[in-house]
Design a protein around this motif. Structure first.
Motif, PDB file in Angstrom:
ATOM      1  N   THR A   9       3.534   5.442   0.669  1.00  0.00           N
ATOM      2  CA  THR A   9       4.882   4.875   0.826  1.00  0.00           C
ATOM      3  C   THR A   9       5.629   4.799  -0.502  1.00  0.00           C
ATOM      4  OG1 THR A   9       4.019   2.615   0.565  1.00  0.00           O
ATOM      5  CG2 THR A   9       4.207   3.467   2.827  1.00  0.00           C
ATOM      6  N   ALA A  10       5.243   5.606  -1.493  1.00  0.00           N
ATOM      7  CA  ALA A  10       5.804   5.484  -2.833  1.00  0.00           C
ATOM      8  C   ALA A  10       7.225   6.024  -2.959  1.00  0.00           C
ATOM      9  CB  ALA A  10       4.898   6.181  -3.841  1.00  0.00           C
ATOM     10  N   THR A  11       7.642   6.871  -2.001  1.00  0.00           N
ATOM     11  CA  THR A  11       9.001   7.426  -2.038  1.00  0.00           C
ATOM     12  C   THR A  11       9.623   7.239  -0.653  1.00  0.00           C
ATOM     13  OG1 THR A  11       8.301   9.660  -1.375  1.00  0.00           O
ATOM     14  CG2 THR A  11       8.252   9.136  -3.736  1.00  0.00           C
ATOM     15  N   ALA A  26      -5.396  13.589  11.602  1.00  0.00           N
ATOM     16  CA  ALA A  26      -4.126  13.184  12.202  1.00  0.00           C
ATOM     17  C   ALA A  26      -3.131  12.865  11.099  1.00  0.00           C
ATOM     18  CB  ALA A  26      -4.326  11.969  13.097  1.00  0.00           C
ATOM     19  N   LEU A  27      -1.852  13.145  11.374  1.00  0.00           N
ATOM     20  CA  LEU A  27      -0.792  12.896  10.395  1.00  0.00           C
ATOM     21  C   LEU A  27       0.472  12.452  11.098  1.00  0.00           C
ATOM     22  CD1 LEU A  27       0.410  13.205   7.454  1.00  0.00           C
ATOM     23  CD2 LEU A  27       1.041  15.534   8.141  1.00  0.00           C
ATOM     24  N   LYS A  28       1.097  11.445  10.532  1.00  0.00           N
ATOM     25  CA  LYS A  28       2.400  10.989  11.015  1.00  0.00           C
ATOM     26  C   LYS A  28       3.251  10.649   9.802  1.00  0.00           C
ATOM     27  CE  LYS A  28       5.221   9.766  14.361  1.00  0.00           C
ATOM     28  NZ  LYS A  28       5.673  10.707  15.407  1.00  0.00           N
ATOM     29  N   GLU A  29       4.420  11.272   9.671  1.00  0.00           N
ATOM     30  CA  GLU A  29       5.265  10.970   8.518  1.00  0.00           C
ATOM     31  C   GLU A  29       6.728  11.235   8.816  1.00  0.00           C
ATOM     32  OE1 GLU A  29       3.800  13.225   5.224  1.00  0.00           O
ATOM     33  OE2 GLU A  29       4.339  15.157   6.063  1.00  0.00           O
ATOM     34  N   ASN A  30       7.564  10.608   7.999  1.00  0.00           N
ATOM     35  CA  ASN A  30       9.013  10.746   8.117  1.00  0.00           C
ATOM     36  C   ASN A  30       9.599  10.636   6.723  1.00  0.00           C
ATOM     37  OD1 ASN A  30      11.721  10.706   8.830  1.00  0.00           O
ATOM     38  ND2 ASN A  30      11.712   8.510   9.278  1.00  0.00           N
ATOM     39  N   SER A  31      10.120  11.744   6.202  1.00  0.00           N
ATOM     40  CA  SER A  31      10.619  11.760   4.829  1.00  0.00           C
ATOM     41  C   SER A  31      12.127  11.576   4.732  1.00  0.00           C
ATOM     42  CB  SER A  31      10.246  13.090   4.158  1.00  0.00           C
ATOM     43  OG  SER A  31      10.813  14.180   4.864  1.00  0.00           O
ATOM     44  N   GLY A  32      12.771  11.305   5.841  1.00  0.00           N
ATOM     45  CA  GLY A  32      14.226  11.265   5.851  1.00  0.00           C
ATOM     46  C   GLY A  32      14.864  10.133   5.087  1.00  0.00           C
ATOM     47  N   ASP A  59     -13.983   3.531   7.843  1.00  0.00           N
ATOM     48  CA  ASP A  59     -14.895   3.161   6.756  1.00  0.00           C
ATOM     49  C   ASP A  59     -14.147   2.631   5.543  1.00  0.00           C
ATOM     50  OD1 ASP A  59     -17.533   4.013   7.843  1.00  0.00           O
ATOM     51  OD2 ASP A  59     -16.523   5.952   7.940  1.00  0.00           O
ATOM     52  N   ALA A  60     -12.861   2.986   5.426  1.00  0.00           N
ATOM     53  CA  ALA A  60     -12.076   2.531   4.273  1.00  0.00           C
ATOM     54  C   ALA A  60     -10.596   2.761   4.533  1.00  0.00           C
ATOM     55  CB  ALA A  60     -12.504   3.259   3.005  1.00  0.00           C
ATOM     56  N   ILE A  61      -9.775   2.084   3.732  1.00  0.00           N
ATOM     57  CA  ILE A  61      -8.324   2.275   3.733  1.00  0.00           C
ATOM     58  C   ILE A  61      -7.939   2.793   2.356  1.00  0.00           C
ATOM     59  CG2 ILE A  61      -6.070   1.239   4.177  1.00  0.00           C
ATOM     60  CD1 ILE A  61      -8.020   0.838   6.502  1.00  0.00           C
ATOM     61  N   ALA A  62      -7.170   3.889   2.299  1.00  0.00           N
ATOM     62  CA  ALA A  62      -6.696   4.436   1.026  1.00  0.00           C
ATOM     63  C   ALA A  62      -5.195   4.237   0.917  1.00  0.00           C
ATOM     64  CB  ALA A  62      -7.047   5.918   0.912  1.00  0.00           C
ATOM     65  N   ILE A  63      -4.744   3.828  -0.262  1.00  0.00           N
ATOM     66  CA  ILE A  63      -3.332   3.566  -0.488  1.00  0.00           C
ATOM     67  C   ILE A  63      -2.851   4.325  -1.721  1.00  0.00           C
ATOM     68  CG2 ILE A  63      -3.847   1.478  -1.836  1.00  0.00           C
ATOM     69  CD1 ILE A  63      -0.744   2.076   0.413  1.00  0.00           C
ATOM     70  N   SER A  64      -1.677   4.925  -1.619  1.00  0.00           N
ATOM     71  CA  SER A  64      -1.042   5.539  -2.778  1.00  0.00           C
ATOM     72  C   SER A  64      -0.547   4.414  -3.676  1.00  0.00           C
ATOM     73  CB  SER A  64       0.115   6.423  -2.329  1.00  0.00           C
ATOM     74  OG  SER A  64       0.770   7.007  -3.418  1.00  0.00           O
ATOM     75  N   LYS A  65      -1.033   4.367  -4.914  1.00  0.00           N
ATOM     76  CA  LYS A  65      -0.817   3.181  -5.743  1.00  0.00           C
ATOM     77  C   LYS A  65       0.402   3.251  -6.651  1.00  0.00           C
ATOM     78  CE  LYS A  65      -3.815   4.446  -9.669  1.00  0.00           C
ATOM     79  NZ  LYS A  65      -4.981   4.004 -10.458  1.00  0.00           N
ATOM     80  N   GLY A  66       1.108   4.398  -6.686  1.00  0.00           N
ATOM     81  CA  GLY A  66       2.261   4.507  -7.554  1.00  0.00           C
ATOM     82  C   GLY A  66       1.968   5.421  -8.735  1.00  0.00           C
ATOM     83  N   PRO A  67       2.995   5.590  -9.587  1.00  0.00           N
ATOM     84  CA  PRO A  67       4.284   4.907  -9.586  1.00  0.00           C
ATOM     85  C   PRO A  67       5.196   5.409  -8.465  1.00  0.00           C
ATOM     86  CG  PRO A  67       4.261   6.602 -11.259  1.00  0.00           C
ATOM     87  CD  PRO A  67       2.873   6.559 -10.691  1.00  0.00           C
ATOM     88  N   GLY A  68       6.318   4.723  -8.304  1.00  0.00           N
ATOM     89  CA  GLY A  68       7.260   5.080  -7.271  1.00  0.00           C
ATOM     90  C   GLY A  68       8.210   3.936  -6.988  1.00  0.00           C
ATOM     91  N   SER A  69       8.739   3.910  -5.771  1.00  0.00           N
ATOM     92  CA  SER A  69       9.674   2.868  -5.356  1.00  0.00           C
ATOM     93  C   SER A  69       8.983   1.511  -5.304  1.00  0.00           C
ATOM     94  CB  SER A  69      10.230   3.206  -3.967  1.00  0.00           C
ATOM     95  OG  SER A  69      10.689   2.055  -3.294  1.00  0.00           O
ATOM     96  N   PRO A 184       5.523  13.102  -2.153  1.00  0.00           N
ATOM     97  CA  PRO A 184       4.121  12.731  -1.948  1.00  0.00           C
ATOM     98  C   PRO A 184       3.841  12.531  -0.460  1.00  0.00           C
ATOM     99  CG  PRO A 184       5.084  11.427  -3.711  1.00  0.00           C
ATOM    100  CD  PRO A 184       6.221  12.156  -3.056  1.00  0.00           C
ATOM    101  N   SER A 185       2.654  12.954  -0.028  1.00  0.00           N
ATOM    102  CA  SER A 185       2.255  12.818   1.366  1.00  0.00           C
ATOM    103  C   SER A 185       0.820  12.322   1.429  1.00  0.00           C
ATOM    104  CB  SER A 185       2.375  14.175   2.080  1.00  0.00           C
ATOM    105  OG  SER A 185       1.755  14.142   3.353  1.00  0.00           O
ATOM    106  N   SER A 186       0.499  11.637   2.509  1.00  0.00           N
ATOM    107  CA  SER A 186      -0.879  11.169   2.690  1.00  0.00           C
ATOM    108  C   SER A 186      -1.843  12.327   2.934  1.00  0.00           C
ATOM    109  CB  SER A 186      -0.945  10.172   3.855  1.00  0.00           C
ATOM    110  OG  SER A 186      -0.548  10.784   5.072  1.00  0.00           O
ATOM    111  N   LYS A 187      -1.315  13.524   3.224  1.00  0.00           N
ATOM    112  CA  LYS A 187      -2.173  14.694   3.472  1.00  0.00           C
ATOM    113  C   LYS A 187      -3.082  14.978   2.279  1.00  0.00           C
ATOM    114  CE  LYS A 187       1.330  17.363   4.324  1.00  0.00           C
ATOM    115  NZ  LYS A 187       2.156  18.571   4.612  1.00  0.00           N
ATOM    116  N   GLU A 188      -2.501  14.932   1.080  1.00  0.00           N
ATOM    117  CA  GLU A 188      -3.265  15.269  -0.119  1.00  0.00           C
ATOM    118  C   GLU A 188      -4.165  14.130  -0.593  1.00  0.00           C
ATOM    119  OE1 GLU A 188      -0.558  18.138   0.680  1.00  0.00           O
ATOM    120  OE2 GLU A 188       0.132  16.142   0.124  1.00  0.00           O
TER     121      GLU A 188
END
Length: 219
Positions: A9-11, A26-32, A59-69, A184-188
């Motif tokens: 959710t960094a951008t 599985a993937l769900k995203e909206n870059s608009g 087994d775990a939760i991964a979060i994009s940690k920044g930098p960003g919004s 940035p996307s959760s895919k990578e």
């Protein structure tokens, strides 16, 4: 075989994915637009449903940690920490710029510069070599015609992220390659999170904070 929920959710891109053994299921995203507050929990539900898993099976939760919004990071980290607390699952953090750089596969002696908009002519950026090794730390910097010139003189440099548009206005070097419209996307995040999971490289859920890089100035 780790089952990991990845949240980015960094951008402006609200992105959620589920990976099993490092592979995207599985993937769900909206870059608009910035729709994280409205979309994030819905996207989590939809991604989990598509993966045919319930949250307790993770087994775990991964979060994009920044930098960003600032706001985007805060929403994503709050959601991830809430899930970790309620499910008693470990939290994995992934550098936003590292995962963004994974969208490009450069040739030998080329470089990658992921850059995220930090207002006006400033960006958050890092530099990676063709093997994905980070060769310069993350910085907040004001762009001008000499930015990254040291690397541009050595070979092709791939610029990616929402900071690209502003850099194109001041840089026309022949070795500059601009990747437009990439966020940035959760895919990578999947492969990075899998590796960190197997190293037990987890965050302290109670004390983890996003990597804002700069102090919040409002807006």
């Amino acid at each position: 075989m780790a089952k990991i929920l990845c949240i980015e959710t960094a951008t402006t891109n609200c992105s959620v994915s589920v990976a099993i053994d490092g592979k995207l299921i599985a993937l769900k995203e909206n870059s608009g637009s910035y729709s994280h507050a409205e979309k994030l929990h819905l996207f989590i539900e939809e991604a989990m449903k598509k993966a045919s898993l319930n949250l307790k099976e993770l087994d775990a939760i991964a979060i994009s940690k920044g930098p960003g919004s600032y706001t985007g990071l805060r929403i994503g980290v709050s959601a991830a920490k809430g899930l970790c607390f309620s499910l008693d699952k470990p939290l994995i953090s992934v550098s936003t710029l590292v995962s963004l750089s994974k969208q490009i596969s450069p040739k030998q002696n080329e470089f990658i510069v992921p850059m995220l908009d930090a207002r006006r002519m400033e960006v958050y950026s890092a530099i990676f070599d063709h093997q994905g090794n980070q060769i310069r730390e993350i910085q907040a910097e004001v762009l001008n015609e000499t930015s990254f010139l040291e690397y541009l003189e050595k070979g092709k440099v791939h610029f990616i992220g929402d900071g690209v548009e502003k850099f194109k206005t001041v840089q026309s070097h022949a070795n500059a390659v601009f990747w437009d419209g990439k966020l940035p996307s959760s895919k990578e995040m999947a492969t990075i999170a899998e590796e960190k999971f197997h190293r037990s490289d987890f965050e302290d859920v109670a004390y983890f904070e996003p990597f804002y890089l700069k102090d919040f100035v409002g807006g």
